[in-house]
Motif scaffolding. Structure first.
Motif, mmCIF file in Angstrom:
data_model
loop_
_atom_site.group_PDB
_atom_site.id
_atom_site.type_symbol
_atom_site.label_atom_id
_atom_site.label_comp_id
_atom_site.label_asym_id
_atom_site.label_seq_id
_atom_site.Cartn_x
_atom_site.Cartn_y
_atom_site.Cartn_z
ATOM 1 N N TYR A 47 0.876 -1.176 0.000
ATOM 2 C CA TYR A 47 0.000 0.000 0.000
ATOM 3 C C TYR A 47 0.913 1.226 0.000
ATOM 4 O O TYR A 47 1.403 1.649 1.048
ATOM 5 C CB TYR A 47 -0.853 -0.101 1.273
ATOM 6 N N GLN A 73 -2.483 5.366 -1.657
ATOM 7 C CA GLN A 73 -3.132 6.479 -0.956
ATOM 8 C C GLN A 73 -2.543 7.795 -1.457
ATOM 9 O O GLN A 73 -1.326 7.977 -1.476
ATOM 10 C CB GLN A 73 -2.894 6.370 0.556
ATOM 11 N N ARG A 116 -1.802 11.214 -0.471
ATOM 12 C CA ARG A 116 -1.653 11.980 0.780
ATOM 13 C C ARG A 116 -0.919 13.271 0.448
ATOM 14 O O ARG A 116 0.282 13.277 0.195
ATOM 15 C CB ARG A 116 -0.886 11.170 1.820
ATOM 16 N N LYS A 125 -0.781 17.058 2.077
ATOM 17 C CA LYS A 125 -1.225 17.823 3.235
ATOM 18 C C LYS A 125 -1.325 19.324 2.925
ATOM 19 O O LYS A 125 -1.487 20.119 3.834
ATOM 20 C CB LYS A 125 -0.283 17.577 4.426
ATOM 21 N N ASN A 132 -6.369 10.441 1.318
ATOM 22 C CA ASN A 132 -6.135 10.711 2.732
ATOM 23 C C ASN A 132 -6.970 11.918 3.177
ATOM 24 O O ASN A 132 -6.980 12.964 2.506
ATOM 25 C CB ASN A 132 -4.650 11.005 2.969
ATOM 26 N N ASP A 133 -7.650 11.776 4.281
ATOM 27 C CA ASP A 133 -8.333 12.884 5.001
ATOM 28 C C ASP A 133 -9.603 13.445 4.354
ATOM 29 O O ASP A 133 -10.487 13.892 5.070
ATOM 30 C CB ASP A 133 -7.404 14.109 5.194
ATOM 31 N N HIS A 143 -9.016 7.442 3.685
ATOM 32 C CA HIS A 143 -8.405 7.039 4.956
ATOM 33 C C HIS A 143 -8.598 8.153 5.977
ATOM 34 O O HIS A 143 -8.250 9.308 5.712
ATOM 35 C CB HIS A 143 -6.902 6.738 4.805
ATOM 36 N N GLY A 172 -8.025 9.566 9.971
ATOM 37 C CA GLY A 172 -7.378 9.474 11.274
ATOM 38 C C GLY A 172 -8.371 9.822 12.374
ATOM 39 O O GLY A 172 -9.539 10.133 12.099
ATOM 40 N N ASP A 178 -10.044 13.202 11.903
ATOM 41 C CA ASP A 178 -10.466 13.512 10.527
ATOM 42 C C ASP A 178 -11.961 13.369 10.268
ATOM 43 O O ASP A 178 -12.382 13.372 9.110
ATOM 44 C CB ASP A 178 -9.694 12.620 9.534
ATOM 45 N N THR A 198 -7.215 5.009 11.125
ATOM 46 C CA THR A 198 -6.015 5.000 11.971
ATOM 47 C C THR A 198 -6.403 4.564 13.381
ATOM 48 O O THR A 198 -7.296 5.162 13.992
ATOM 49 C CB THR A 198 -5.423 6.426 12.056
ATOM 50 N N ALA A 218 -5.783 0.433 10.592
ATOM 51 C CA ALA A 218 -4.347 0.703 10.427
ATOM 52 C C ALA A 218 -3.694 0.950 11.775
ATOM 53 O O ALA A 218 -4.166 1.785 12.564
ATOM 54 C CB ALA A 218 -4.141 1.919 9.523
ATOM 55 N N LYS A 276 6.596 11.063 9.020
ATOM 56 C CA LYS A 276 5.774 11.630 10.094
ATOM 57 C C LYS A 276 6.533 11.382 11.402
ATOM 58 O O LYS A 276 6.311 10.363 12.078
ATOM 59 C CB LYS A 276 4.391 10.964 10.083
ATOM 60 N N CYS A 297 -3.717 -3.263 8.447
ATOM 61 C CA CYS A 297 -2.715 -2.440 7.773
ATOM 62 C C CYS A 297 -1.686 -1.979 8.808
ATOM 63 O O CYS A 297 -2.048 -1.676 9.940
ATOM 64 C CB CYS A 297 -3.432 -1.240 7.148
ATOM 65 N N ILE A 321 1.855 0.620 9.463
ATOM 66 C CA ILE A 321 2.480 1.833 8.924
ATOM 67 C C ILE A 321 3.548 2.348 9.882
ATOM 68 O O ILE A 321 3.506 2.064 11.075
ATOM 69 C CB ILE A 321 1.399 2.920 8.658
HETATM 70 C C1 LIG Z 1 -2.705 3.565 6.027
HETATM 71 C C2 LIG Z 1 -2.586 4.765 6.887
HETATM 72 N N1 LIG Z 1 -2.481 4.605 8.216
HETATM 73 C C3 LIG Z 1 -2.382 5.674 9.019
HETATM 74 C C4 LIG Z 1 -2.387 6.946 8.464
HETATM 75 C C5 LIG Z 1 -2.308 8.148 9.349
HETATM 76 O O1 LIG Z 1 -3.520 8.888 9.324
HETATM 77 P P1 LIG Z 1 -3.672 10.163 10.277
HETATM 78 O O2 LIG Z 1 -3.468 9.715 11.677
HETATM 79 O O3 LIG Z 1 -4.934 10.828 9.962
HETATM 80 O O4 LIG Z 1 -2.462 11.082 9.854
HETATM 81 P P2 LIG Z 1 -2.243 11.811 8.443
HETATM 82 O O5 LIG Z 1 -1.796 10.809 7.454
HETATM 83 O O6 LIG Z 1 -3.520 12.452 8.016
HETATM 84 O O7 LIG Z 1 -1.158 12.807 8.710
HETATM 85 C C6 LIG Z 1 -2.505 7.066 7.078
HETATM 86 N N2 LIG Z 1 -2.519 8.254 6.458
HETATM 87 N N3 LIG Z 1 -2.607 5.959 6.313
#
Ligand SMILES: Cc1ncc(COP(=O)(O)OP(=O)(O)O)c(N)n1
Ligand SMILES: Cc1nc(C(=O)O)sc1CCOP(=O)(O)O
Ligand SMILES: [Mg+2]
Length: 209
Positions: free
Chosen positions: A7, A36, A38, A40, A68-69, A82, A84, A87, A106, A126, A136, A158, A160
């Motif tokens: 992934y 994904q 992602r 920001k 993402n988000d 995805h 968190g 989110d 998450t 995840a 991160k 999953c 990470i």
């Molecule tokens: C597969 C996967 N797992 C965890 C995360 C982290 O998500 P999050 O805690 O919302 O942090 P950000 O990625 O938004 O900074 C992820 N993106 N993907």
């Protein structure tokens, strides 16, 4: 629908300067099954444009795209999301995106958060970060013992955070189904190297099955 394997997660800094599409295509050629997007930043127009281009690529290789988000962007493109802990609601995302959409959650190192995510309609849970992450640096640490415990949920697991070719086998051995990776995949010099790294991850995953 496959929710197992490698992934890949994009990074707007590592994949700047025209690298996004060639690097992702190389990963897809190597056998990446889930991607994904992602990013920001708040550049809505560029995000939409890039995510659409990634969807076209993923469709060519029968891979799944997850945003993402951003549930609204996921809805516009008809793909998964995805989320968190900060989110927004999984339940609301499920209502908006429908039954078939992939929704990832998450759960850090918490089986309770995973149970809650399942109840709210998550498609996978995840856990992480398991190793120090260059992407991160402030990610919450998780203990690997959560992985065998999570099997009872019956959802794809999953993992990470700082995953490399060297440390992936221990996570696979403990029950991980999806390896979510940024730096080890994309912090390289060329698309050719991306493809070679993906192929090695795929080999590790196949060996673990
Ligand atoms: C597969 C996967 N797992 C965890 C995360 C982290 O998500 P999050 O805690 O919302 O942090 P950000 O990625 O938004 O900074 C992820 N993106 N993907
Ligand atoms: C986006 C993200 N979330 C994490 C978490 O633990 O929730 S770790 C992480 C970054 C993963 O990138 P890398 O493979 O470079 O460590
Ligand atoms: Mg998030």
């Amino acid at each position: 629908m496959i929710l197992a394997g490698l992934y890949g997660i994009t990074d707007n800094q590592l994949l700047a300067g025209g690298r996004l599409l060639p690097y992702v295509e190389a990963a897809l050629q190597g056998g990446m099954k889930v991607l994904q997007y992602r990013d920001k930043t708040r550049d809505t127009q560029r995000r939409h444009h890039e995510a659409s281009a990634l969807l076209t690529l993923c469709e060519q290789y029968q891979a799944q795209l997850i945003i993402n988000d951003d549930v609204l962007l996921a809805k516009e493109l008809g793909v998964g999301v995805h989320l968190g802990q900060e989110d927004g609601s999984i339940q609301k995302a499920r209502e908006l995106l429908g039954n078939k959409a992939i929704i990832g959650a998450t759960c850090h190192g918490s089986i309770e958060l995973a149970q809650q995510a399942k109840t709210e309609g998550a498609s996978y849970v995840a856990f992480g970060r398991f190793f120090a992450s260059k992407t991160k640096t402030d990610a919450q640490p998780a203990d690997i013992s959560v992985l065998p415990q999570a099997k009872v949920l019956g959802l794809p697991i999953c993992v990470i955070g700082g995953i490399t070719l060297q440390n992936a086998p221990i996570l696979l051995k403990q029950g991980a189904n999806l390896l979510a990776v940024v730096n080890e995949l994309f912090a390289v010099e060329s698309p050719k190297q991306v493809k070679a790294i993906v192929e090695q991850f795929v080999q590790l995953i196949d060996l673990s099955n």
